[in-house]
Structures are given as structure tokens and as C-alpha cells.
Design an enzyme around this catalytic site. Structure first.
Site, PDB file in Angstrom:
ATOM      1  N   GLU A  93       8.952  15.324  16.417  1.00 49.66           N
ATOM      2  CA  GLU A  93       9.418  15.334  15.037  1.00 49.66           C
ATOM      3  C   GLU A  93       8.698  16.441  14.279  1.00 49.66           C
ATOM      4  O   GLU A  93       7.462  16.486  14.267  1.00 49.66           O
ATOM      5  CB  GLU A  93       9.109  13.975  14.416  1.00 49.66           C
ATOM      6  CG  GLU A  93       9.636  13.829  13.026  1.00 49.66           C
ATOM      7  CD  GLU A  93       9.444  12.412  12.514  1.00 49.66           C
ATOM      8  OE1 GLU A  93       8.296  11.922  12.553  1.00 49.66           O
ATOM      9  OE2 GLU A  93      10.430  11.801  12.091  1.00 49.66           O
ATOM     10  N   GLU A 152       8.973   1.177  11.230  1.00 51.07           N
ATOM     11  CA  GLU A 152       9.990   2.234  11.072  1.00 51.07           C
ATOM     12  C   GLU A 152       9.267   3.556  11.252  1.00 51.07           C
ATOM     13  O   GLU A 152       8.469   3.944  10.396  1.00 51.07           O
ATOM     14  CB  GLU A 152      10.657   2.162   9.686  1.00 51.07           C
ATOM     15  CG  GLU A 152      11.572   0.976   9.496  1.00 51.07           C
ATOM     16  CD  GLU A 152      12.719   0.940  10.471  1.00 51.07           C
ATOM     17  OE1 GLU A 152      13.075   1.990  11.040  1.00 51.07           O
ATOM     18  OE2 GLU A 152      13.262  -0.152  10.696  1.00 51.07           O
ATOM     19  N   LYS A 175       0.849  -1.201   0.000  1.00 50.05           N
ATOM     20  CA  LYS A 175       0.000   0.000   0.000  1.00 50.05           C
ATOM     21  C   LYS A 175       0.881   1.246   0.000  1.00 50.05           C
ATOM     22  O   LYS A 175       1.494   1.574   1.017  1.00 50.05           O
ATOM     23  CB  LYS A 175      -0.918   0.044   1.230  1.00 50.05           C
ATOM     24  CG  LYS A 175      -1.955   1.159   1.065  1.00 50.05           C
ATOM     25  CD  LYS A 175      -2.584   1.589   2.364  1.00 50.05           C
ATOM     26  CE  LYS A 175      -2.070   2.879   2.898  1.00 50.05           C
ATOM     27  NZ  LYS A 175      -2.120   4.046   2.015  1.00 50.05           N
ATOM     28  N   CYS A 219      12.825  10.995   8.421  1.00 47.57           N
ATOM     29  CA  CYS A 219      12.804  10.427   9.776  1.00 47.57           C
ATOM     30  C   CYS A 219      14.175  10.546  10.397  1.00 47.57           C
ATOM     31  O   CYS A 219      14.315  10.621  11.613  1.00 47.57           O
ATOM     32  CB  CYS A 219      12.365   8.971   9.717  1.00 47.57           C
ATOM     33  SG  CYS A 219      13.261   8.050   8.468  1.00 47.57           S
TER      34      CYS A 219
HETATM   35  P1  NAD Z   1       1.551   8.189   8.118  1.00 39.34           P
HETATM   36  O1  NAD Z   1       1.756   7.394   9.346  1.00 39.34           O
HETATM   37  O2  NAD Z   1       0.494   9.213   8.094  1.00 39.34           O
HETATM   38  O3  NAD Z   1       1.198   7.212   6.896  1.00 39.34           O
HETATM   39  C1  NAD Z   1       2.046   6.136   6.550  1.00 39.34           C
HETATM   40  C2  NAD Z   1       1.236   5.113   5.782  1.00 39.34           C
HETATM   41  O4  NAD Z   1       0.252   4.553   6.675  1.00 39.34           O
HETATM   42  C3  NAD Z   1       0.458   5.693   4.607  1.00 39.34           C
HETATM   43  O5  NAD Z   1       0.464   4.767   3.555  1.00 39.34           O
HETATM   44  C4  NAD Z   1      -0.951   5.840   5.179  1.00 39.34           C
HETATM   45  O6  NAD Z   1      -1.968   5.807   4.216  1.00 39.34           O
HETATM   46  C5  NAD Z   1      -1.034   4.633   6.088  1.00 39.34           C
HETATM   47  N1  NAD Z   1      -2.036   4.735   7.158  1.00 39.34           N
HETATM   48  C6  NAD Z   1      -2.622   5.853   7.663  1.00 39.34           C
HETATM   49  N2  NAD Z   1      -3.499   5.524   8.623  1.00 39.34           N
HETATM   50  C7  NAD Z   1      -3.473   4.173   8.738  1.00 39.34           C
HETATM   51  C8  NAD Z   1      -4.135   3.237   9.593  1.00 39.34           C
HETATM   52  N3  NAD Z   1      -5.023   3.634  10.493  1.00 39.34           N
HETATM   53  N4  NAD Z   1      -3.824   1.926   9.455  1.00 39.34           N
HETATM   54  C9  NAD Z   1      -2.911   1.508   8.563  1.00 39.34           C
HETATM   55  N5  NAD Z   1      -2.269   2.352   7.717  1.00 39.34           N
HETATM   56  C10 NAD Z   1      -2.532   3.674   7.807  1.00 39.34           C
HETATM   57  O7  NAD Z   1       2.985   8.772   7.754  1.00 39.34           O
HETATM   58  P2  NAD Z   1       3.349   9.806   6.599  1.00 39.34           P
HETATM   59  O8  NAD Z   1       2.821  11.129   7.004  1.00 39.34           O
HETATM   60  O9  NAD Z   1       2.976   9.220   5.279  1.00 39.34           O
HETATM   61  O10 NAD Z   1       4.953   9.793   6.670  1.00 39.34           O
HETATM   62  C11 NAD Z   1       5.680  10.560   7.572  1.00 39.34           C
HETATM   63  C12 NAD Z   1       6.112   9.736   8.764  1.00 39.34           C
HETATM   64  O11 NAD Z   1       6.838   8.584   8.346  1.00 39.34           O
HETATM   65  C13 NAD Z   1       7.043  10.483   9.683  1.00 39.34           C
HETATM   66  O12 NAD Z   1       6.626  10.347  11.018  1.00 39.34           O
HETATM   67  C14 NAD Z   1       8.386   9.806   9.483  1.00 39.34           C
HETATM   68  O13 NAD Z   1       9.247   9.865  10.572  1.00 39.34           O
HETATM   69  C15 NAD Z   1       7.998   8.419   9.156  1.00 39.34           C
HETATM   70  N6  NAD Z   1       9.067   7.745   8.407  1.00 39.34           N
HETATM   71  C16 NAD Z   1       9.903   6.874   9.058  1.00 39.34           C
HETATM   72  C17 NAD Z   1      10.947   6.260   8.376  1.00 39.34           C
HETATM   73  C18 NAD Z   1      11.884   5.296   9.081  1.00 39.34           C
HETATM   74  O14 NAD Z   1      12.604   4.583   8.395  1.00 39.34           O
HETATM   75  N7  NAD Z   1      11.936   5.248  10.401  1.00 39.34           N
HETATM   76  C19 NAD Z   1      11.132   6.515   7.030  1.00 39.34           C
HETATM   77  C20 NAD Z   1      10.275   7.406   6.401  1.00 39.34           C
HETATM   78  C21 NAD Z   1       9.237   8.018   7.093  1.00 39.34           C
END
Ligand code: NAD
Length: 484
Positions: A387, A254, A179, A288
Site C-alpha cells: 500500500e 479495517e 482514540k 485504504c
Molecule cells: P496507524 O496504524 O499508524 O494508526 C492508526 C491508529 O492506531 C492511530 O490512532 C494510532 O495512534 C494508533 N496506534 C498506533 N500504534 C498503536 C499501537 N501500538 N497500539 C494501538 N494503537 C496504535 O495508521 P494511520 O497511518 O493513522 O492510517 C493509515 C492506515 O489506515 C493505512 O494503512 C490505511 O489503509 C488504513 N485505513 C484502513 C481503512 C479501512 O477501512 N480498511 C480505512 C482508513 C485507513
């Protein structure tokens, strides 16, 4: 200029493209123009994708690993062949400059090639004998693919986070339901087309675009998904883990970071400024691994601050497609407002603005925020602890190495850290004391597929990349036999 249909199918199941019921609007964040609509799906598509993956699992997991390696190499070649298009797709969908998008695509190629190498000899390494304290029995341990896996990824490095999951999962022999983020699906749609062209058997790789609630949540809860690997925010990561708990499925997470860059008193100042700028402003700070807390030895503090201010103000911001652009836009309006809100709240709490803090005057359209430097950020403020995910560096002096280490470790997160020092022995000792999954010494944020990605505390559960990334998609089976 890029060509693609205005209405894109957002579902690829069992080798077939289809349209889901929910149109997702995909926007170019640098121009605020609508790029396309992607027809996203809902829970029923998740069920179909999982069923297709289940049907494919026996064949794929039984395919010699060296053959799976061949598919991974073909995917890497397919990505290489479409490198320019993938760069442009990410530049227009993410607002990131072309050179940054190029780094992402090259990382994807390296990741597929690396896991092809690991897959090459996987069958030969599948069983290992286990020494026992008796001759009456013999035992072997066997690593097997864990089954159908659900992969949920965010928008900041869409292709990279995808490759870090898809490549090891396919190498291990798992079948995949992916997804993408509903904000940035374009690069993954292209990747799915490449995987299809490589002849990966039907049902092995499935993609379901959609919102988190419509698609991500049912994936986390699905009875027939053996493991969910999630990259994204902590708030959603917790929800994924809670849903996964109902079926006791494996979970890799992650999540976020609030990482520190430590500039020790013997540091090369030019290098320190360059690393601070890269750690804070690459991908417009939407990392991140952003080293958003910069800790500087007091004797260097004033000079460092002046040079960092000058560097931040010299950064060329604007159209991602202009070759000279160093920093692009934030991914969407919500992120733009969130970052500006964090800066305002920090200033209200007593932080001092050194530079930036607003939209650049020359860029009235697009979700641009200036490279920002703040000092005197209260240790109990959200700006210091949470963050921000934008181009914001908080700089603070320290008086001793012990204080710097304590400040760096005083966080709910522990993803990465950076140390700048002319004394490499000292820097290595400091690196050992930091609670972080990856520490760079005098180096930019280079990432190799061979080294693990993931962090301490609330940053991660498990590790990606390297052999650890592969093991995340394997079960362990022991076979114990009585000697005859
Ligand atoms: P997000 O958590 O909003 O969304 C991530 C994914 O989860 C998307 O595909 C989203 O559609 C899905 N999602 C949303 N609600 C959900 C639910 N209830 N159940 C299952 N899936 C759901 O994150 P974002 O805004 O897309 O990305 C930014 C975040 O990602 C930041 O906090 C960043 O730190 C983190 N990030 C971490 C790493 C790492 O390697 N540690 C790498 C990249 C980004």
C-alpha cells in the site's frame, strides 16, 4: 477563518474535559504551519475512561433503543448544524479540499441517521425464537451490547472512520472510549463537543487523545474493554490483535488495501479514466480503498494511458480552501517522504514514469505530491504489492479476462475492486470472481451506510456498516427453557 484555542484539552471523560500530560502538535499539511497543541493523555486516562464507561453501561444498555436512536439523530443534526466548521477543520488538519471534506461530513450525518433507524426497533428485534427438533424445550436467541468498547481510528478519514464505529456502538447499547489519530484530532474534538451538547449521558462516550503507544496500546490490552475496533495500518493492526489476545477480547480490524480497477475491452474510455483518477487521487490517494493497480485490456491500453496522463496533469492541486482545488496535500512530512520513497524505489526496480513523481514546482511549501502514473511496474516490486497511500497509479495491460482476474486477486489484500465495462452481465461475472469485500461496476467509490465495508485476506477482520456493523458490537446469548 477558523477560531480555536491554541492549547486544546484532549481528554473527555465522564462528561468532563481535561488536559493530558503530552502535548501533541497539530500541523496544517498544506502550509506546514502549527495549528494547535492538543494535550494528549496516557494509560491513566484510559483507566479513568474505561471506569466511567463501565459505570454508564448499565444505564445506557438499559435505555430503550428508541431513546438511543433519538440521541443518534440529535448527533446527526448537531453535525449538520456545524457542517461548515467541520469541513474547515478537516481541510486545515488533513489538507483535503473543501468538497472532499464536505463528502466526509455528509457521510457522518448519513451514518448516524442510518444507525438511528436500526436502533429504533432494536428492542423489539432483540429476542428471536429458535426452532428446536423437540417440544420438550424452547429456545430464544438474544443479542446484547458487548460492553465497553475501545475504538481506535486513523488520520485519512478521521470523522468517517469514527462515525462508522461510534454510531453502531452507541446504537447497540455499548459505551465507548474513542482514540483519534494524534495527527488529526481536531474534527473528533468537535464531534465530542457535539455529542456532549446532545445530552448523551455522562460516561457513555469518552474520548482520549494521545499517541498509539501511550493510549492505543493500553486500550488494546485493557481487561475491562470487551472489544476493540481498529482502523489503521496492518503493522499496528497485528499489534492490536496480539495485545487483545492476552485478554481474549473481540477484535474488528479495517486495514490496508492494494485494490485493482479492471478496464475491460468494451469499456467507455472517458468513464474508465475518470474512475481511475477518482480511485487513485481522491484524498490524495490516502485511501485504504485506492484502486492503485489499474489493469487495462491491451487494445485500449495506449489510448487509456494518454488520456489518464492528460487527466492527471490537469488536476488542480493546491490550497484546500481554494474552491477550485481538486487535490490537496498529504497529511504530514512522514507520509510525503514515504510516498516519494516508494516512487523512487519503484523507478529503481524498473518502473517507467508516465507523469508526476515529485512535488509540483508551483507548490514549494506543503506536503504536496503530483498525481503520478507509472507503467512497467515489476510484479514483485513493493510498488506493485504494498500500500503506497499516496496519489500513485500503476497501470498494466492484460490480454484476457482470466489474466486480469488473476492479477487483481494476486495480492495479500482484498478490500475493494472496480470494473469498467459496457456489458453489465460480463462485469457482474467478473465482480463475482474478484476477492474483494466491495466491487463497484462503472461507478465511483460510492459508499452507503446500508452496504458492508471490509475486505478479504489481510484487509479486514469483520465488517463495518450495515447491520453487520451493529452486530460487531453485540454478543449472542441463547436461553433454553424446559417445557412445563
Ligand atoms: P496507524 O496504524 O499508524 O494508526 C492508526 C491508529 O492506531 C492511530 O490512532 C494510532 O495512534 C494508533 N496506534 C498506533 N500504534 C498503536 C499501537 N501500538 N497500539 C494501538 N494503537 C496504535 O495508521 P494511520 O497511518 O493513522 O492510517 C493509515 C492506515 O489506515 C493505512 O494503512 C490505511 O489503509 C488504513 N485505513 C484502513 C481503512 C479501512 O477501512 N480498511 C480505512 C482508513 C485507513
Amino acid at each position: 477563518m477558523l477560531n480555536f484555542p491554541q492549547n486544546l484539552a484532549g481528554v473527555y471523560i465522564d462528561g468532563q474535559w481535561s488536559h493530558g500530560p503530552q502535548a501533541l502538535t497539530v500541523v496544517n499539511p498544506a502550509s506546514e504551519q502549527v495549528l494547535a497543541h492538543v494535550d494528549g493523555a496516557d494509560e491513566s486516562a484510559v483507566d479513568l475512561a474505561v471506569a466511567a464507561a463501565q459505570r454508564a453501561f448499565g444505564g445506557w444498555s438499559g435505555t430503550p433503543s428508541v431513546v438511543r436512536a433519538g440521541y443518534l439523530r440529535a448527533i446527526a443534526e448537531g453535525v449538520q448544524a456545524r457542517r461548515e466548521r467541520l469541513i474547515q477543520l478537516q481541510a486545515c488538519n488533513n489538507g483535503k479540499p473543501l468538497f472532499e471534506a464536505g463528502i466526509d461530513v455528509d457521510d457522518v450525518i448519513a451514518t448516524f441517521n442510518y444507525y438511528a433507524t436500526l436502533a429504533d426497533g432494536l428492542d423489539e428485534r432483540q429476542d428471536t425464537s429458535v426452532p428446536l427438533p423437540t417440544d420438550e424445550f424452547s429456545a430464544r436467541v438474544r443479542r446484547e451490547p458487548c460492553g465497553v468498547v475501545g475504538l481506535i481510528v486513523p488520520w485519512n478519514f478521521p470523522m468517517v472512520t469514527t462515525a462508522w464505529k461510534v454510531a453502531p456502538a452507541l446504537a447497540a447499547g455499548c459505551c465507548v472510549v474513542l482514540k483519534p489519530s494524534e495527527v488529526t484530532p481536531l474534527a473528533e474534538l468537535e464531534l465530542a463537543a457535539i455529542i456532549a451538547e446532545c445530552g448523551v449521558p455522562q460516561g457513555v462516550f469518552n474520548l482520549v487523545c494521545g499517541t498509539g503507544l501511550a493510549v492505543g496500546a493500553p486500550m488494546a490490552a485493557h481487561r475491562r474493554i470487551a472489544k476493540v475496533s481498529f482502523t489503521g495500518s496492518n503493522a499496528v493492526g497485528v499489534q492490536v490483535m496480539q495485545r487483545a489476545a492476552e485478554t481474549v477480547k473481540g477484535v474488528s480490524l479495517e486495514l490496508g488495501g492494494k485494490s485493482a480497477l479492471l478496464v475491460l475491452e468494451d469499456a467507455d474510455l472517458d468513464l474508465a479514466v475518470e474512475l481511475a483518477s477518482g480511485g487513485g487521487y481522491f484524498n490524495a490517494g490516502q485511501m485504504c480503498s485506492a484502486t492503485s493497480r489499474v489493469l487495462v485490456a491491451r487494445p485500449l491500453y495506449n489510448e487509456f494511458l494518454q488520456r489518464l496522463k492528460a487527466r492527471a496533469e490537469a488536476i488542480v492541486q493546491g490550497d484546500p480552501f481554494e474552491p477550485g482545488t481538486e487535490m490537496g496535500a498529504l497529511v504530514n512530512r512522514a507520509q510525503y517522504q514515504r510516498v516519494l520513497g516508494h516512487i523512487q524505489a519503484g523507478l529503481a526496480a524498473g518502473a517507467v514514469l508516465v507523469t508526476g513523481g515529485a512535488r509540483p514546482a508551483a507548490l514549494p511549501v506543503g506536503y504536496f505530491v503530483q498525481p503520478t502514473v507509472l507503467t512497467d511496474v515489476p510484479l514483485d516490486s513493493a510498488l506493485w504489492n504494498e500500500e503506497i497511500f499516496g496519489p500513485v497509479l500503476c497501470v498494466r495491460p492484460f490480454d484476457s479476462e482470466a489474466e486480469a482476474i488473476e492479477l487483481a486477486n494476486d495480492s495479500d489484500f482484498g478490500l475493494v475492486a472496480s470494473v469498467v465495462s459496457a456489458d453489465t452481465v460480463r462485469a457482474e461475472t467478473v465482480a463475482n470472481a474478484l476477492q474483494a469485500g466491495l466491487v463497484w461496476i462503472n461507478a465511483p467509490q460510492v459508499i452507503f451506510p446500508q452496504t458492508a465495508w471490509g475486505g478479504y485476506k489481510q484487509s479486514s477482520l469483520g465488517r463495518e456498516l450495515g447491520p453487520w456493523g451493529l452486530q460487531a458490537f453485540q454478543e449472542i446469548k441463547h436461553v433454553v427453557r424446559a417445557s412445563l
